[in-house]
Design an enzyme around this catalytic site. Sequence first.
Site, short mmCIF file in Angstrom:
data_model
loop_
_atom_site.label_atom_id
_atom_site.label_comp_id
_atom_site.label_asym_id
_atom_site.label_seq_id
_atom_site.Cartn_x
_atom_site.Cartn_y
_atom_site.Cartn_z
N LYS A 8 69.84 -51.89 17.69
CA LYS A 8 68.67 -52.76 17.51
C LYS A 8 68.02 -52.57 16.14
CE LYS A 8 67.05 -53.97 22.04
NZ LYS A 8 67.36 -52.90 23.01
N ARG A 9 68.06 -51.34 15.69
CA ARG A 9 67.48 -50.98 14.40
C ARG A 9 67.99 -51.88 13.26
NH1 ARG A 9 69.25 -46.76 11.84
NH2 ARG A 9 70.95 -46.42 13.30
#
Length: 538
Positions: free
Chosen positions: A265-266
Amino acid sequence: MTIPFPRVRFAPSPTGFLHVGNARTALYNWLFARRVGGKFLLRIEDTDLERSEIRYEAQLIEDLRWLGLDWDEGPGNQGQPDMGAFGPYRQSERLDLYAEHTERLLAEGKAYRCFCTPEELEAERKLAAVEHGPQIYSGRCRNLDQKSIDQNLAAGKPFAVRLKIEDHPLRFHDLVRGPVEFAAETVSDPILVRSASSTSAGVPVYNYVATVDDALMQITHVIRGDDHISNTPKQVAIYEAFGWPVPQFAHLSTILGADRERLSKRHGATSIATFREMGYLPEALVNYLALLGWGAEDGKTETFTLAELTRAFSLERVTPSPAILDFDKLNWLNRHYLKLADPERVVKLAERQFCRYRPDIFPVWASHELHTAEMESFLANQNPPIQLGLPSPELIGQRKAWFASLVALFLPAVDRLDQLPAKAAMIFGFDVEAARADGENAAVLAADSARTVLGELASRVRANSGRVTPEVFKTWMNEIKAATGAKVQDLFHPVRIALTGAHSGREFDKLLPLIEDGARLGLPVPSVRQRIERFVGV
Ligand code: GLU
């Protein structure tokens, strides 16, 4: 060895959104099949009933279609019959088949029932850890005599079905990586089915069902992510146990973020649905995905349509090294395809972005197509509610043309269509106080000449009753220049801030007609006069 008609499959689990990695797997399979006239199958691996959801399957199908990847065989959509002669194509509908095959392996002595409890297995693992032995199943139940088996079954003891791995190295040839070999000692007798009992067929595991399906669906090439490499020896052993021909394997490299870490997700957007929402064109994404681990023969061509890829693609040029997700390149490709795309299509896509990001202003020029019941109720639920009276078809036509020119003006300034509403925001007005407070603007406005220039402009605006065309504006600017002796930038910078809220931006020749026409067409666009009124006071 070349197989005349390759059959390949994309076998996603509907447990989440389609991500770049899986989409690339789908694309490479598709290209491989299309290049040689083979078949591309879609198989839904939904045996994990708890995590599989029909909405993910629907989304997956929509995403594949959006990318332009069609399949020759696959599950029927929403209750429709399956397509193809090797179905069903959802694993949840194939459980009887797996059970039959399990019976066959048990009967032939290729598999056995393992009655070990989780606690016993855990104890075995712990002991192996202490003794530094391999962390694999000891094979305790491999040679249970028939009497013990019958007793356990009669007692209703649950069991797993394990494959008997014979004592030889398991090897396969990977089309991307070359020969891969695992010693048999590193692969314990794998579980094929969990939690079975004398009354229940149990839960068949991924390695088992995928292999049975690949064999029964006559898959010739298994092309998938390299997270499945360690599963492959177990799958090869299953083919061997059944006496089935082993397909060819090609494992695609991992996709990493710019920091060389596994995608998460980062790293921002990674699902295809999100890319679509952001206003990436499918042709840009397909082109980009193709280059994530594959390169053209000439080593330099970077732009490929799907048709061109179909001609150029080959597994031999797929690299085993990790691919890096590089947004700069994706953005570059998207700009390239936005330029090539049919303007009408781009305008439609842009409308959606405005609809999403500026529901406060968009409905005013909403076209008939977007003026749906859904839109109506969305607007009625806004606070305050928006009532939409439909303008005449002629006015709608003019507003649409106006919107198309707005898109054309700002398109070169964006990487993605979701950036358009912000880029074009000042056309719909801007916060005067915030514009004055901005550091660079404040410096421009602090100069004495700025006040005089804006005063001169205000008096001309006051005296003017017609449209401010580029010609009128040019005349005014020449007059103001002569009257104040201001240098070009002292002249234009404050005027631009007063009209647009920023000291730089697109040419006035293009902005002024957009502003004046927008106002004239009854859109929420302040005219030049209104802008000067608000900024300077007229
Ligand atoms: N359902 C598996 C996955 O999504 C498929 C793996 C395979 O292609 O064998 O990872």
